[in-house]
Design a protein around this motif. Structure first.
Motif, PDB file in Angstrom:
ATOM      1  N   ALA A 100       0.954  -1.475  -0.519  1.00  0.00           N
ATOM      2  CA  ALA A 100      -0.205  -0.024  -0.288  1.00  0.00           C
ATOM      3  C   ALA A 100       0.772   1.409   0.324  1.00  0.00           C
ATOM      4  O   ALA A 100       1.895   0.986   0.398  1.00  0.00           O
ATOM      5  CB  ALA A 100      -0.655   0.026   1.356  1.00  0.00           C
ATOM      6  N   ALA A 101       0.376   2.277  -0.766  1.00  0.00           N
ATOM      7  CA  ALA A 101       1.096   3.323  -0.547  1.00  0.00           C
ATOM      8  C   ALA A 101       1.286   3.997   0.804  1.00  0.00           C
ATOM      9  O   ALA A 101       0.597   4.888   1.861  1.00  0.00           O
ATOM     10  CB  ALA A 101       0.273   4.833  -1.516  1.00  0.00           C
ATOM     11  N   ALA A 102       2.807   4.473   1.572  1.00  0.00           N
ATOM     12  CA  ALA A 102       2.788   4.346   2.199  1.00  0.00           C
ATOM     13  C   ALA A 102       3.890   5.032   2.884  1.00  0.00           C
ATOM     14  O   ALA A 102       4.196   5.681   1.766  1.00  0.00           O
ATOM     15  CB  ALA A 102       3.864   3.587   2.909  1.00  0.00           C
ATOM     16  N   ASP A 114       0.222  13.790  -5.070  1.00  0.00           N
ATOM     17  CA  ASP A 114       0.999  12.459  -3.893  1.00  0.00           C
ATOM     18  C   ASP A 114      -0.812  11.656  -4.145  1.00  0.00           C
ATOM     19  O   ASP A 114      -0.543  10.458  -4.092  1.00  0.00           O
ATOM     20  CB  ASP A 114       0.793  12.562  -2.853  1.00  0.00           C
ATOM     21  CG  ASP A 114       2.508  13.571  -2.844  1.00  0.00           C
ATOM     22  OD1 ASP A 114       3.263  13.193  -3.673  1.00  0.00           O
ATOM     23  OD2 ASP A 114       2.114  13.943  -1.562  1.00  0.00           O
ATOM     24  N   ARG A 115      -1.723  12.687  -4.315  1.00  0.00           N
ATOM     25  CA  ARG A 115      -3.015  11.040  -4.263  1.00  0.00           C
ATOM     26  C   ARG A 115      -3.475  10.648  -5.661  1.00  0.00           C
ATOM     27  O   ARG A 115      -3.533   9.751  -5.878  1.00  0.00           O
ATOM     28  CB  ARG A 115      -4.441  12.547  -3.767  1.00  0.00           C
ATOM     29  CG  ARG A 115      -4.307  12.956  -2.268  1.00  0.00           C
ATOM     30  CD  ARG A 115      -5.559  13.296  -2.182  1.00  0.00           C
ATOM     31  NE  ARG A 115      -6.344  14.195  -3.109  1.00  0.00           N
ATOM     32  CZ  ARG A 115      -5.852  15.869  -3.392  1.00  0.00           C
ATOM     33  NH1 ARG A 115      -4.787  16.330  -1.931  1.00  0.00           N
ATOM     34  NH2 ARG A 115      -6.270  16.720  -3.468  1.00  0.00           N
ATOM     35  N   LEU A 121      -1.198   3.499  -8.414  1.00  0.00           N
ATOM     36  CA  LEU A 121      -1.392   2.831  -8.069  1.00  0.00           C
ATOM     37  C   LEU A 121      -2.088   2.236  -7.070  1.00  0.00           C
ATOM     38  O   LEU A 121      -1.411   0.373  -7.140  1.00  0.00           O
ATOM     39  CB  LEU A 121      -0.477   2.911  -6.636  1.00  0.00           C
ATOM     40  CG  LEU A 121       1.681   3.672  -6.309  1.00  0.00           C
ATOM     41  CD1 LEU A 121       2.025   3.751  -5.591  1.00  0.00           C
ATOM     42  CD2 LEU A 121       1.664   2.305  -7.303  1.00  0.00           C
ATOM     43  N   ARG A 122      -3.318   2.107  -6.928  1.00  0.00           N
ATOM     44  CA  ARG A 122      -4.277   0.955  -6.115  1.00  0.00           C
ATOM     45  C   ARG A 122      -5.663   1.334  -7.120  1.00  0.00           C
ATOM     46  O   ARG A 122      -5.820   0.358  -7.340  1.00  0.00           O
ATOM     47  CB  ARG A 122      -4.817   1.813  -5.512  1.00  0.00           C
ATOM     48  CG  ARG A 122      -4.662   2.375  -4.184  1.00  0.00           C
ATOM     49  CD  ARG A 122      -5.991   3.146  -3.292  1.00  0.00           C
ATOM     50  NE  ARG A 122      -4.862   2.724  -1.847  1.00  0.00           N
ATOM     51  CZ  ARG A 122      -5.427   4.198  -0.528  1.00  0.00           C
ATOM     52  NH1 ARG A 122      -6.378   4.937  -0.833  1.00  0.00           N
ATOM     53  NH2 ARG A 122      -4.730   3.828   0.140  1.00  0.00           N
TER      54      ARG A 122
END
Length: 124
Positions: A100-102, A114-115, A121-122
């Motif tokens: 997951a994006a950490a 970033d969002r 990525l999701r």
């Protein structure tokens, strides 16, 4: 160790063989449709007998067990494992699980850029 001769409720049996931490959690999982006996959705009072297949969905994996012995009281882990035959699919290796994006702690709120990267990525 209490071992009745006849049938046992599925919520009591799944709790007794340590598939759930509490009997109320086992009953709640049955009511939510996460427990199946021989392919049929099981209510908490559904009776199980030796030879029945019990499918439990919960957490990160799915458990498929075949009833070997009837139990109504919670027993030790060794006795519990001897009371069923585990036919569960192998768990997914941790390397294959998508990370997951950490974000670093204290990095603040994500920017719009970033969002967008997180959404990409999701797979959104």
């Amino acid at each position: 160790m209490a071992e009745p001769l006849g049938r046992v409720r599925v919520d009591a049996w799944t709790w007794a063989v340590r598939l759930f931490p509490t009997r109320s959690a086992a009953a709640a999982a049955c009511r939510a449709g996460h427990v199946r006996v021989n392919g049929e959705r099981a209510k908490p009072a559904t009776q199980v007998v030796p030879g029945d297949e019990v499918l439990v969905r919960g957490g990160e994996r799915e458990r498929l067990v075949v009833v070997q012995r009837m139990l109504v009281k919670r027993v030790s882990a060794e006795v519990a494992q001897a009371s069923y035959l585990d036919r569960s699919p192998a768990p997914v290796p941790r390397e294959r699980v998508a990370v997951a994006a950490a974000r670093d702690r204290g990095a603040g709120r994500p920017t719009k850029r970033d969002r967008r990267e997180i959404d990409r990525l999701r797979g959104r």
